[in-house]
Scaffold this motif. Structure first.
Motif, PDB file in Angstrom:
ATOM      1  N   PHE A 188       1.154  -0.855  -0.230  1.00  0.00           N
ATOM      2  CA  PHE A 188       0.392   0.043  -0.154  1.00  0.00           C
ATOM      3  C   PHE A 188       1.008   1.148   0.161  1.00  0.00           C
ATOM      4  N   THR A 189       1.754   0.763  -1.485  1.00  0.00           N
ATOM      5  CA  THR A 189       2.466   2.236  -1.059  1.00  0.00           C
ATOM      6  C   THR A 189       2.043   2.992  -2.450  1.00  0.00           C
ATOM      7  N   GLY A 190       2.933   4.614  -2.743  1.00  0.00           N
ATOM      8  CA  GLY A 190       3.087   4.908  -4.049  1.00  0.00           C
ATOM      9  C   GLY A 190       4.722   4.513  -4.726  1.00  0.00           C
ATOM     10  N   GLY A 191       5.096   5.127  -5.860  1.00  0.00           N
ATOM     11  CA  GLY A 191       6.388   5.139  -5.955  1.00  0.00           C
ATOM     12  C   GLY A 191       7.447   6.515  -7.108  1.00  0.00           C
ATOM     13  N   ALA A 192       8.183   6.225  -6.438  1.00  0.00           N
ATOM     14  CA  ALA A 192       9.291   7.377  -7.949  1.00  0.00           C
ATOM     15  C   ALA A 192      10.121   6.285  -8.892  1.00  0.00           C
ATOM     16  N   GLU A 193       9.756   6.795  -9.701  1.00  0.00           N
ATOM     17  CA  GLU A 193       9.732   5.859 -10.719  1.00  0.00           C
ATOM     18  C   GLU A 193      11.674   6.113 -11.176  1.00  0.00           C
ATOM     19  N   ALA A 194      12.002   4.677 -11.132  1.00  0.00           N
ATOM     20  CA  ALA A 194      13.466   4.624 -11.157  1.00  0.00           C
ATOM     21  C   ALA A 194      14.803   4.779 -12.654  1.00  0.00           C
ATOM     22  N   ALA A 195      15.188   5.481 -13.126  1.00  0.00           N
ATOM     23  CA  ALA A 195      15.343   6.171 -14.246  1.00  0.00           C
ATOM     24  C   ALA A 195      15.348   4.065 -15.418  1.00  0.00           C
ATOM     25  N   ARG A 196      14.824   4.672 -16.553  1.00  0.00           N
ATOM     26  CA  ARG A 196      14.517   4.013 -17.974  1.00  0.00           C
ATOM     27  C   ARG A 196      16.172   3.643 -18.622  1.00  0.00           C
ATOM     28  N   ASP A 197      17.294   3.858 -18.034  1.00  0.00           N
ATOM     29  CA  ASP A 197      18.684   3.606 -18.813  1.00  0.00           C
ATOM     30  C   ASP A 197      18.885   3.015 -17.388  1.00  0.00           C
ATOM     31  N   GLY A 198      18.630   3.203 -16.280  1.00  0.00           N
ATOM     32  CA  GLY A 198      19.609   1.946 -14.832  1.00  0.00           C
ATOM     33  C   GLY A 198      19.500   0.538 -15.150  1.00  0.00           C
ATOM     34  N   GLY A 199      19.715  -0.250 -14.068  1.00  0.00           N
ATOM     35  CA  GLY A 199      19.717  -1.404 -13.663  1.00  0.00           C
ATOM     36  C   GLY A 199      17.913  -1.769 -12.510  1.00  0.00           C
ATOM     37  N   TRP A 200      17.498  -2.226 -12.828  1.00  0.00           N
ATOM     38  CA  TRP A 200      16.652  -2.197 -11.653  1.00  0.00           C
ATOM     39  C   TRP A 200      15.949  -4.460 -12.305  1.00  0.00           C
ATOM     40  N   ILE A 201      15.347  -4.714 -11.426  1.00  0.00           N
ATOM     41  CA  ILE A 201      14.698  -6.418 -11.671  1.00  0.00           C
ATOM     42  C   ILE A 201      13.224  -5.063 -10.511  1.00  0.00           C
ATOM     43  N   ALA A 202      11.943  -5.912 -11.719  1.00  0.00           N
ATOM     44  CA  ALA A 202      11.199  -5.286 -11.257  1.00  0.00           C
ATOM     45  C   ALA A 202      10.655  -6.367 -10.558  1.00  0.00           C
ATOM     46  N   CYS A 203       9.052  -6.276  -9.815  1.00  0.00           N
ATOM     47  CA  CYS A 203       8.639  -7.750  -8.790  1.00  0.00           C
ATOM     48  C   CYS A 203       7.601  -7.546  -9.480  1.00  0.00           C
ATOM     49  N   VAL A 204       6.931  -8.463 -10.179  1.00  0.00           N
ATOM     50  CA  VAL A 204       5.728  -8.930 -11.434  1.00  0.00           C
ATOM     51  C   VAL A 204       4.961  -9.529 -11.247  1.00  0.00           C
ATOM     52  N   HIS A 205       3.658  -9.663  -9.829  1.00  0.00           N
ATOM     53  CA  HIS A 205       2.788 -10.454  -9.456  1.00  0.00           C
ATOM     54  C   HIS A 205       3.915 -12.109  -9.291  1.00  0.00           C
ATOM     55  N   GLY A 206       4.958 -12.039  -8.615  1.00  0.00           N
ATOM     56  CA  GLY A 206       5.594 -13.488  -7.209  1.00  0.00           C
ATOM     57  C   GLY A 206       6.925 -13.629  -9.083  1.00  0.00           C
ATOM     58  N   HIS A 207       6.607 -13.434  -9.309  1.00  0.00           N
ATOM     59  CA  HIS A 207       8.259 -13.311 -10.399  1.00  0.00           C
ATOM     60  C   HIS A 207       8.605 -12.094 -10.617  1.00  0.00           C
ATOM     61  N   LEU A 208      10.545 -12.210 -11.372  1.00  0.00           N
ATOM     62  CA  LEU A 208      11.349 -11.339 -11.507  1.00  0.00           C
ATOM     63  C   LEU A 208      11.637 -10.920 -12.693  1.00  0.00           C
ATOM     64  N   LEU A 209      11.562  -9.224 -12.778  1.00  0.00           N
ATOM     65  CA  LEU A 209      11.891  -9.675 -14.129  1.00  0.00           C
ATOM     66  C   LEU A 209      13.109  -8.096 -14.111  1.00  0.00           C
ATOM     67  N   ALA A 210      14.474  -9.134 -14.688  1.00  0.00           N
ATOM     68  CA  ALA A 210      15.682  -7.859 -14.893  1.00  0.00           C
ATOM     69  C   ALA A 210      16.152  -6.934 -16.264  1.00  0.00           C
ATOM     70  N   HIS A 211      16.287  -5.422 -15.616  1.00  0.00           N
ATOM     71  CA  HIS A 211      16.593  -4.734 -17.204  1.00  0.00           C
ATOM     72  C   HIS A 211      18.196  -4.657 -16.500  1.00  0.00           C
TER      73      HIS A 211
END
Length: 214
Positions: A188-211
């Motif tokens: 139950f939180t908002g968020g600040a968008e990470a840099a699009r060209d940076g490194g990140w790992i998204a939490c997608v409904h019980g799975h992970l997607l790395a960039h």
């Protein structure tokens, strides 16, 4: 997409978990940030119509993570509470502690923890910038030019990303040189968008997607 992803941070094996936490196998330590217990209570008390049950859901997820990882310690990197204490929140937290009596729990106070008395919740109090191994654990990130002297692991920003083909904004681990920002553990939180060209790992409904960066 796996529900855990092996990482190497500052030369140390770590695991990103799809339920918005980081696990340090060498210490058997579960790390999370921005639990924000009681946020819904505060908003409802202010007359804002928000669903109930958020604290229970977040603590159920935490209970499952402790069981799944076999963690012997839990470090919460800031914003354990969201302002004032509430009896229902206290009771729910005590139930979690009773279910895991052998887990040592410690907290770095965050900007929303003004009403937090760690001992009342069975928590050890950590300094605002605590070092262990190659890491510096804290609530708020450091500016990049300040982040020498250890890899920073922190929270506070609630990083989110947009993934093409998926709706909405997704909580994410934000990966920077010398610094890893954890996603907000609270659902139950908002968020600040990470840099699009940076490194990140998204939490997608019980799975992970790395960039990867770039």
């Amino acid at each position: 997409m796996p529900e855990r992803l092996d990482l190497l941070l500052a030369g140390e094996p770590m695991q990103a978990l799809a339920d918005r936490a980081l696990f340090w196998p060498a210490r058997r330590r579960l790390l999370l940030a921005d639990l924000h217990l009681g946020k819904g209570n505060i908003l409802r008390a202010a007359g804002i119509a928000v669903p109930s049950g958020g604290t229970g859901q977040d603590l159920a997820r935490l209970d499952a993570l402790l069981r799944h990882t076999g963690a012997r310690s839990l470090w919460i990197l800031g914003d354990f509470l969201h302002g004032a204490r509430h009896a229902g929140v206290d009771a729910a937290w005590r139930a979690l502690r009773d279910a895991h009596p052998d887990v040592e729990v410690a907290v770095v106070a965050g900007n929303h923890d003004r009403a937090l008395a760690p001992a009342a919740f069975g928590l050890a109090s950590l300094p605002e910038d605590v070092r262990d191994g190659p890491f510096r654990f804290r609530h708020a990130p450091l500016r990049r030019r300040q982040s020498n002297g250890g890899h920073v692991v922190c929270g506070h920003l609630h990083p989110v990303v947009r993934v093409p083909g998926l709706p909405g904004r997704l909580p994410a681990f934000q990966l920077e040189a010398g610094q890893t920002v954890l996603p907000a553990f609270s659902m139950f939180t908002g968020g600040a968008e990470a840099a699009r060209d940076g490194g990140w790992i998204a939490c997608v409904h019980g799975h992970l997607l790395a960039h990867a960066p770039g």
